[in-house]
Design an enzyme around this catalytic site. Structure first.
Site, mmCIF file in Angstrom:
data_model
loop_
_atom_site.group_PDB
_atom_site.id
_atom_site.type_symbol
_atom_site.label_atom_id
_atom_site.label_comp_id
_atom_site.label_asym_id
_atom_site.label_seq_id
_atom_site.Cartn_x
_atom_site.Cartn_y
_atom_site.Cartn_z
ATOM 1 N N ASP A 107 42.186 33.019 35.876
ATOM 2 C CA ASP A 107 40.767 32.149 35.430
ATOM 3 C C ASP A 107 40.469 31.385 36.870
ATOM 4 O O ASP A 107 41.219 30.916 37.591
ATOM 5 C CB ASP A 107 40.901 31.105 34.548
ATOM 6 C CG ASP A 107 41.429 31.944 32.980
ATOM 7 O OD1 ASP A 107 41.113 33.023 32.938
ATOM 8 O OD2 ASP A 107 41.739 31.111 32.233
HETATM 9 N N1 URA Z 1 45.989 33.192 30.515
HETATM 10 C C1 URA Z 1 44.936 32.217 30.653
HETATM 11 O O1 URA Z 1 44.407 31.634 29.849
HETATM 12 N N2 URA Z 1 44.239 32.208 32.007
HETATM 13 C C2 URA Z 1 44.762 32.776 33.068
HETATM 14 O O2 URA Z 1 44.028 32.666 34.120
HETATM 15 C C3 URA Z 1 45.891 33.770 32.951
HETATM 16 C C4 URA Z 1 46.358 34.054 31.635
#
Ligand code: URA
Length: 242
Positions: A107
Protein backbone atom coordinates in the site's frame (compact mmCIF):
# COMPACT_ATOMS: atom_id res chain seq x y z
CA UNK A 1 22.10 -15.24 -26.04
CA UNK A 2 24.71 -13.56 -28.31
CA UNK A 3 23.33 -10.26 -29.60
CA UNK A 4 24.42 -7.02 -31.25
CA UNK A 5 25.68 -4.42 -28.79
CA UNK A 6 22.92 -1.92 -29.64
CA UNK A 7 20.32 -4.51 -28.74
CA UNK A 8 22.06 -5.46 -25.54
CA UNK A 9 22.16 -1.82 -24.42
CA UNK A 10 18.51 -1.39 -25.28
CA UNK A 11 17.62 -4.49 -23.27
CA UNK A 12 19.59 -3.11 -20.32
CA UNK A 13 17.48 0.05 -20.41
CA UNK A 14 19.74 2.60 -22.10
CA UNK A 15 17.13 3.84 -24.56
CA UNK A 16 15.56 2.90 -27.85
CA UNK A 17 17.59 0.92 -30.34
CA UNK A 18 18.21 4.08 -32.29
CA UNK A 19 19.38 5.99 -29.21
CA UNK A 20 21.69 3.13 -28.25
CA UNK A 21 23.10 2.97 -31.77
CA UNK A 22 23.98 6.63 -31.53
CA UNK A 23 25.58 6.28 -28.10
CA UNK A 24 27.77 3.49 -29.44
CA UNK A 25 28.72 5.22 -32.69
CA UNK A 26 29.77 8.31 -30.72
CA UNK A 27 32.24 6.14 -28.76
CA UNK A 28 30.39 6.64 -25.46
CA UNK A 29 30.08 2.94 -24.54
CA UNK A 30 32.44 0.26 -23.31
CA UNK A 31 31.98 -3.41 -22.47
CA UNK A 32 34.25 -4.72 -19.71
CA UNK A 33 36.43 -1.64 -20.14
CA UNK A 34 36.85 -1.89 -23.93
CA UNK A 35 35.26 0.92 -25.94
CA UNK A 36 33.19 -0.42 -28.78
CA UNK A 37 31.98 1.91 -31.54
CA UNK A 38 30.26 -0.71 -33.68
CA UNK A 39 26.56 -1.05 -32.78
CA UNK A 40 26.35 -4.35 -34.61
CA UNK A 41 29.28 -6.03 -32.89
CA UNK A 42 28.03 -9.36 -31.58
CA UNK A 43 28.42 -9.65 -27.83
CA UNK A 44 28.60 -13.22 -26.60
CA UNK A 45 26.74 -14.22 -23.42
CA UNK A 46 27.97 -11.89 -20.70
CA UNK A 47 28.23 -13.02 -17.09
CA UNK A 48 26.04 -11.02 -14.72
CA UNK A 49 28.05 -8.21 -13.22
CA UNK A 50 30.08 -7.46 -16.37
CA UNK A 51 30.73 -3.74 -16.41
CA UNK A 52 29.02 -1.72 -19.11
CA UNK A 53 30.16 1.88 -19.24
CA UNK A 54 27.98 4.56 -20.77
CA UNK A 55 29.18 8.16 -20.68
CA UNK A 56 31.67 7.23 -17.97
CA UNK A 57 29.05 5.71 -15.65
CA UNK A 58 29.45 2.03 -14.87
CA UNK A 59 26.38 -0.21 -14.96
CA UNK A 60 26.60 -3.91 -14.08
CA UNK A 61 25.06 -6.10 -16.77
CA UNK A 62 22.23 -8.35 -15.55
CA UNK A 63 20.46 -10.64 -18.01
CA UNK A 64 17.39 -10.35 -15.77
CA UNK A 65 17.02 -7.62 -13.20
CA UNK A 66 15.88 -8.50 -9.67
CA UNK A 67 16.18 -5.75 -7.10
CA UNK A 68 15.07 -5.04 -3.53
CA UNK A 69 13.85 -1.57 -2.62
CA UNK A 70 13.23 -0.35 0.91
CA UNK A 71 9.99 1.41 0.06
CA UNK A 72 9.23 4.63 1.91
CA UNK A 73 5.64 5.66 2.69
CA UNK A 74 3.96 7.88 0.12
CA UNK A 75 4.83 5.93 -3.04
CA UNK A 76 2.53 3.83 -5.22
CA UNK A 77 3.56 0.40 -6.45
CA UNK A 78 2.51 1.12 -10.00
CA UNK A 79 4.12 2.08 -13.28
CA UNK A 80 1.18 4.45 -13.85
CA UNK A 81 0.68 6.01 -10.43
CA UNK A 82 -2.48 8.04 -9.87
CA UNK A 83 -2.28 10.00 -6.62
CA UNK A 84 1.33 9.71 -5.41
CA UNK A 85 4.69 9.26 -7.08
CA UNK A 86 5.42 5.72 -8.22
CA UNK A 87 8.27 3.66 -6.79
CA UNK A 88 10.07 3.95 -10.16
CA UNK A 89 10.74 7.58 -9.26
CA UNK A 90 13.19 6.21 -6.64
CA UNK A 91 15.08 4.05 -9.14
CA UNK A 92 17.44 4.59 -12.08
CA UNK A 93 15.69 5.25 -15.39
CA UNK A 94 17.08 1.97 -16.77
CA UNK A 95 14.59 0.08 -14.60
CA UNK A 96 11.51 1.90 -15.92
CA UNK A 97 12.75 1.37 -19.45
CA UNK A 98 13.17 -2.34 -18.66
CA UNK A 99 9.59 -2.32 -17.37
CA UNK A 100 10.41 -3.79 -13.97
CA UNK A 101 7.25 -4.98 -12.20
CA UNK A 102 6.59 -4.98 -8.46
CA UNK A 103 6.50 -8.47 -6.98
CA UNK A 104 3.40 -8.16 -4.82
CA UNK A 105 2.36 -4.59 -4.13
CA UNK A 106 2.57 -2.65 -0.90
CA UNK A 107 0.00 0.00 0.00
CA UNK A 108 1.00 3.63 -0.40
CA UNK A 109 1.54 3.98 3.36
CA UNK A 110 3.32 0.63 3.84
CA UNK A 111 7.11 0.67 3.99
CA UNK A 112 9.78 -1.99 3.65
CA UNK A 113 10.84 -4.80 1.39
CA UNK A 114 9.60 -4.49 -2.17
CA UNK A 115 11.04 -6.65 -4.94
CA UNK A 116 10.96 -5.60 -8.56
CA UNK A 117 11.92 -7.69 -11.56
CA UNK A 118 11.66 -8.12 -15.31
CA UNK A 119 11.96 -11.89 -14.91
CA UNK A 120 8.43 -13.09 -15.68
CA UNK A 121 9.09 -16.65 -14.48
CA UNK A 122 10.42 -15.50 -11.13
CA UNK A 123 7.58 -13.00 -10.75
CA UNK A 124 5.07 -15.78 -11.29
CA UNK A 125 6.82 -18.10 -8.83
CA UNK A 126 6.92 -15.45 -6.14
CA UNK A 127 3.30 -14.36 -6.39
CA UNK A 128 1.69 -17.70 -7.17
CA UNK A 129 -0.54 -18.71 -4.22
CA UNK A 130 0.42 -22.34 -4.84
CA UNK A 131 4.04 -21.61 -3.95
CA UNK A 132 3.05 -20.44 -0.47
CA UNK A 133 5.91 -17.97 -0.19
CA UNK A 134 5.74 -16.26 3.19
CA UNK A 135 5.77 -12.53 3.71
CA UNK A 136 6.55 -11.21 7.16
CA UNK A 137 5.24 -7.85 8.33
CA UNK A 138 5.91 -5.68 11.36
CA UNK A 139 2.73 -3.88 12.37
CA UNK A 140 2.61 -1.04 14.87
CA UNK A 141 -0.75 -1.26 16.65
CA UNK A 142 -2.55 1.40 18.66
CA UNK A 143 -2.81 -1.07 21.56
CA UNK A 144 -1.35 -4.48 22.42
CA UNK A 145 -2.93 -7.47 20.68
CA UNK A 146 -4.94 -9.76 22.96
CA UNK A 147 -4.35 -13.50 23.03
CA UNK A 148 -7.94 -14.08 21.83
CA UNK A 149 -7.31 -11.89 18.77
CA UNK A 150 -4.01 -13.68 18.12
CA UNK A 151 -5.78 -17.02 18.09
CA UNK A 152 -8.44 -15.72 15.69
CA UNK A 153 -5.77 -14.51 13.27
CA UNK A 154 -4.16 -17.96 13.36
CA UNK A 155 -7.38 -19.89 12.84
CA UNK A 156 -8.78 -17.51 10.20
CA UNK A 157 -10.89 -14.37 9.96
CA UNK A 158 -13.54 -13.52 7.41
CA UNK A 159 -12.86 -10.29 5.57
CA UNK A 160 -15.66 -8.10 4.23
CA UNK A 161 -17.14 -9.37 0.94
CA UNK A 162 -14.96 -12.49 0.97
CA UNK A 163 -15.97 -16.10 1.53
CA UNK A 164 -12.62 -17.74 2.26
CA UNK A 165 -11.16 -16.89 5.68
CA UNK A 166 -7.76 -15.20 5.75
CA UNK A 167 -5.31 -17.08 7.94
CA UNK A 168 -2.01 -15.89 9.37
CA UNK A 169 0.80 -18.43 9.40
CA UNK A 170 2.46 -16.86 12.43
CA UNK A 171 1.57 -14.02 14.80
CA UNK A 172 4.07 -12.93 17.44
CA UNK A 173 4.14 -9.74 19.52
CA UNK A 174 7.55 -8.12 19.85
CA UNK A 175 9.20 -9.15 23.13
CA UNK A 176 10.03 -5.57 24.14
CA UNK A 177 7.00 -3.69 22.83
CA UNK A 178 3.60 -5.36 22.99
CA UNK A 179 2.14 -2.86 20.49
CA UNK A 180 4.45 -4.23 17.81
CA UNK A 181 3.35 -7.38 16.08
CA UNK A 182 5.13 -9.68 13.64
CA UNK A 183 2.70 -11.36 11.32
CA UNK A 184 3.46 -13.87 8.56
CA UNK A 185 1.12 -14.41 5.60
CA UNK A 186 1.34 -16.65 2.56
CA UNK A 187 -1.28 -14.78 0.53
CA UNK A 188 -1.34 -11.26 -0.82
CA UNK A 189 -4.93 -10.05 -0.64
CA UNK A 190 -5.73 -6.36 -0.91
CA UNK A 191 -4.79 -4.51 2.34
CA UNK A 192 -4.65 -7.95 3.95
CA UNK A 193 -2.77 -7.17 7.16
CA UNK A 194 -4.75 -4.01 7.91
CA UNK A 195 -8.06 -5.74 7.13
CA UNK A 196 -7.25 -8.84 9.18
CA UNK A 197 -6.33 -6.75 12.18
CA UNK A 198 -9.39 -4.55 11.73
CA UNK A 199 -11.52 -7.72 11.64
CA UNK A 200 -10.30 -8.62 15.14
CA UNK A 201 -10.73 -5.06 16.41
CA UNK A 202 -7.23 -3.57 16.06
CA UNK A 203 -5.94 -0.57 14.17
CA UNK A 204 -2.59 -0.65 12.35
CA UNK A 205 -0.75 2.63 12.75
CA UNK A 206 2.29 1.68 10.66
CA UNK A 207 3.15 -1.34 8.57
CA UNK A 208 6.48 -2.54 7.23
CA UNK A 209 7.28 -5.69 5.25
CA UNK A 210 10.41 -7.14 6.81
CA UNK A 211 10.95 -10.40 4.91
CA UNK A 212 9.93 -12.44 1.90
CA UNK A 213 10.71 -16.12 2.37
CA UNK A 214 13.96 -16.21 4.31
CA UNK A 215 15.22 -13.00 2.67
CA UNK A 216 15.06 -10.23 5.24
CA UNK A 217 15.02 -6.52 4.53
CA UNK A 218 18.77 -5.75 4.68
CA UNK A 219 19.39 -3.71 7.86
CA UNK A 220 21.76 -1.36 6.04
CA UNK A 221 19.29 -0.61 3.24
CA UNK A 222 17.78 2.71 4.19
CA UNK A 223 14.31 3.82 3.08
CA UNK A 224 14.42 4.81 -0.58
CA UNK A 225 17.56 2.75 -1.27
CA UNK A 226 17.72 -0.32 -3.52
CA UNK A 227 20.12 -3.14 -4.35
CA UNK A 228 20.58 -5.99 -6.80
CA UNK A 229 19.74 -9.47 -5.56
CA UNK A 230 22.23 -12.25 -6.26
CA UNK A 231 21.77 -16.03 -6.54
CA UNK A 232 22.10 -16.53 -2.76
CA UNK A 233 19.38 -13.95 -2.13
CA UNK A 234 17.11 -15.61 -4.70
CA UNK A 235 17.49 -18.96 -2.93
CA UNK A 236 16.55 -17.32 0.36
CA UNK A 237 13.36 -15.92 -1.19
CA UNK A 238 12.11 -19.43 -1.86
CA UNK A 239 12.86 -20.70 1.65
CA UNK A 240 10.73 -20.58 4.79
CA UNK A 241 10.57 -17.32 6.74
CA UNK A 242 12.47 -18.07 9.99
N1 URA B 1 -1.14 -5.89 3.96
C1 URA B 1 -1.58 -4.61 3.99
O1 URA B 1 -2.57 -4.31 4.64
N2 URA B 1 -0.89 -3.70 3.31
C2 URA B 1 0.23 -3.98 2.59
O2 URA B 1 0.83 -3.08 2.00
C3 URA B 1 0.67 -5.31 2.57
C4 URA B 1 -0.04 -6.25 3.27
Amino acid sequence: MPQPLERLLQQQGFGTRRECRRLIREGRCAVAGAVCADPFQIIEDLPDGTELTVDGAVWPYHAKAVIALNKPAGYECSRNPKHHPGVHALLPLQFSRRALECVGRLDVETTGLLLLTDDGTLLHQLISPRKNISKRYRAQLSEPLTEAARQKLLTGVLLKNEVKPAVAKAVAPDERDAKILYLTLTEGRYHQVRRMLAAVGFHVEALCRVAIGAYGLPPDLREGQWRWLDATDLNLLMRETP
